[in-house]
Motif scaffolding. Sequence first.
Motif, PDB file in Angstrom:
ATOM      1  N   LEU A 187      20.669  34.340  23.503  1.00 31.76           N
ATOM      2  CA  LEU A 187      21.258  33.213  22.780  1.00 31.76           C
ATOM      3  C   LEU A 187      22.717  33.026  23.165  1.00 31.76           C
ATOM      4  O   LEU A 187      23.520  33.958  23.072  1.00 31.76           O
ATOM      5  CB  LEU A 187      21.151  33.449  21.275  1.00 31.76           C
ATOM      6  CG  LEU A 187      19.728  33.650  20.738  1.00 31.76           C
ATOM      7  CD1 LEU A 187      19.764  33.978  19.255  1.00 31.76           C
ATOM      8  CD2 LEU A 187      18.873  32.411  21.009  1.00 31.76           C
ATOM      9  N   PRO A 188      23.096  31.829  23.597  1.00 27.32           N
ATOM     10  CA  PRO A 188      24.478  31.604  24.063  1.00 27.32           C
ATOM     11  C   PRO A 188      25.531  31.739  22.980  1.00 27.32           C
ATOM     12  O   PRO A 188      26.704  31.943  23.288  1.00 27.32           O
ATOM     13  CB  PRO A 188      24.430  30.178  24.619  1.00 27.32           C
ATOM     14  CG  PRO A 188      23.253  29.539  23.973  1.00 27.32           C
ATOM     15  CD  PRO A 188      22.258  30.627  23.755  1.00 27.32           C
ATOM     16  N   LYS A 198      27.260  29.152  28.562  1.00 28.45           N
ATOM     17  CA  LYS A 198      26.114  28.702  27.779  1.00 28.45           C
ATOM     18  C   LYS A 198      24.907  28.386  28.647  1.00 28.45           C
ATOM     19  O   LYS A 198      23.794  28.874  28.407  1.00 28.45           O
ATOM     20  CB  LYS A 198      26.506  27.475  26.956  1.00 28.45           C
ATOM     21  CG  LYS A 198      25.336  26.801  26.243  1.00 28.45           C
ATOM     22  CD  LYS A 198      25.792  25.556  25.489  1.00 28.45           C
ATOM     23  CE  LYS A 198      24.626  24.835  24.836  1.00 28.45           C
ATOM     24  NZ  LYS A 198      25.066  23.620  24.090  1.00 28.45           N
ATOM     25  N   TRP A 199      25.100  27.581  29.686  1.00 25.31           N
ATOM     26  CA  TRP A 199      23.960  27.134  30.477  1.00 25.31           C
ATOM     27  C   TRP A 199      23.396  28.231  31.357  1.00 25.31           C
ATOM     28  O   TRP A 199      22.194  28.252  31.652  1.00 25.31           O
ATOM     29  CB  TRP A 199      24.325  25.894  31.284  1.00 25.31           C
ATOM     30  CG  TRP A 199      24.540  24.709  30.380  1.00 25.31           C
ATOM     31  CD1 TRP A 199      25.718  24.100  30.079  1.00 25.31           C
ATOM     32  CD2 TRP A 199      23.526  24.034  29.614  1.00 25.31           C
ATOM     33  NE1 TRP A 199      25.513  23.084  29.169  1.00 25.31           N
ATOM     34  CE2 TRP A 199      24.180  23.020  28.866  1.00 25.31           C
ATOM     35  CE3 TRP A 199      22.147  24.198  29.475  1.00 25.31           C
ATOM     36  CZ2 TRP A 199      23.482  22.169  28.021  1.00 25.31           C
ATOM     37  CZ3 TRP A 199      21.455  23.345  28.625  1.00 25.31           C
ATOM     38  CH2 TRP A 199      22.127  22.347  27.911  1.00 25.31           C
ATOM     39  N   LEU A 202      21.152  30.104  28.881  1.00 17.52           N
ATOM     40  CA  LEU A 202      19.955  29.323  28.571  1.00 17.52           C
ATOM     41  C   LEU A 202      18.997  29.277  29.757  1.00 17.52           C
ATOM     42  O   LEU A 202      17.770  29.326  29.584  1.00 17.52           O
ATOM     43  CB  LEU A 202      20.343  27.906  28.152  1.00 17.52           C
ATOM     44  CG  LEU A 202      21.005  27.773  26.774  1.00 17.52           C
ATOM     45  CD1 LEU A 202      21.441  26.333  26.528  1.00 17.52           C
ATOM     46  CD2 LEU A 202      20.048  28.244  25.670  1.00 17.52           C
ATOM     47  N   THR A 203      19.539  29.196  30.960  1.00 14.58           N
ATOM     48  CA  THR A 203      18.685  29.169  32.156  1.00 14.58           C
ATOM     49  C   THR A 203      17.883  30.455  32.283  1.00 14.58           C
ATOM     50  O   THR A 203      16.661  30.426  32.482  1.00 14.58           O
ATOM     51  CB  THR A 203      19.545  28.972  33.422  1.00 14.58           C
ATOM     52  OG1 THR A 203      20.198  27.708  33.345  1.00 14.58           O
ATOM     53  CG2 THR A 203      18.680  29.023  34.676  1.00 14.58           C
ATOM     54  N   SER A 205      17.233  32.630  29.936  1.00 12.24           N
ATOM     55  CA  SER A 205      16.326  32.744  28.795  1.00 12.24           C
ATOM     56  C   SER A 205      15.082  31.881  29.011  1.00 12.24           C
ATOM     57  O   SER A 205      13.966  32.284  28.648  1.00 12.24           O
ATOM     58  CB  SER A 205      17.032  32.330  27.507  1.00 12.24           C
ATOM     59  OG  SER A 205      18.100  33.207  27.209  1.00 12.24           O
TER      60      SER A 205
END
Length: 359
Positions: A187-188, A198-199, A202-203, A205
């Motif tokens: 989780l970012p 953040k990205w 998320l990438t 994950s």
Amino acid sequence: MQSNTVVNLSATPASSARGSELPFRLQDLKAAIPASCFEPSIGRSLAYFFLDVSIITGLYAIAYRLDSWFFFPVFWLIQGTMFWALFVVGHDCGHGSFSKLKWLNNLIGHLAHTPILVPYHGWRISHRIHHANTGNIDTDESWYPVTETKYGQMPWYEKLFRFYLPLLAYPVYLFQRSPGKQGSHFLPQSSLFRPSEKWDVLTSSAFWLLMIGCLGALTYQYGWLFLVKYYLGPYVVFVMWLDLVTFLHHTEADIPWYRGDDWYFLKGALSTIDRDYGWINPIHHDIGTHVAHHIFLNMPHYHLKTATEAIKPILGDYYRQSSEPIWQSFFRSYWACHFVSDQGSEVYYQPQTTYQRQR
């Protein structure tokens, strides 16, 4: 001063001899190493990656062809070890020592880590924190000692995975981090990460979830036994390798840990130890050559032995290595290393029996 080879941990740590300052600088160590050791070779790095993938693919073909319960335990052991070797390739990617191309590091890092359920960027960032704070009780990220007070306050399930099932701790760490810290590698918004990351988080994950989906589809199609035979067995062995090696590199009764102003990067980086895994060394890419790696984390794994030999004369007794059998080292540290004192700027692990006697 400490002996270069760990033999007797009952000796009193020579903290007064070490003093608060090292007699050499980071620049001194770097100057002693051939400049070529800091240069990654894309061809050589890719060769290690494709070799590991080829062996893993071949082992799957053999296991599928034989489909024998006499072979599967052997397959789990060998394939899990190769999963661990593949992790080490992704480990180089995370340090930027695989190549000087960021996009290639990220690509190979995801290809190496996603199949073994490691969120590449989430792990890369937390591992960066670990390297930047090694040996610092307050800010290190993984396998740092808990204080005596914290040890007494830990709930049973934290003690279970940290002290009694340490070789199965890694999946829990991905979701909950280490004792006393909060956040997830997926989780970012976790305190592990900066807003700019953040990205990336998320990438990785998303790829992790995609792998979970693939495993779920295979299980739906072929059943749970298929998953156990071809994935869960090797995965458990991989997790045990990862936890074993990480534990052994940072858990010794005579390795100092620091607080406050007594800690700085080079001193903390030397709070680790080189291990000899025998014939496994070339299989898992000499990850046991760990001291030089902590000092120069952007150095490719295939140059670490050369670098170690170059800096050993400068490090002298500050260089730690152990040639004793790995499992002997593990069980000794397993019983001897539970917590450190609440006070002191340079402290050492103490066993559970010390806590029980004081109570």
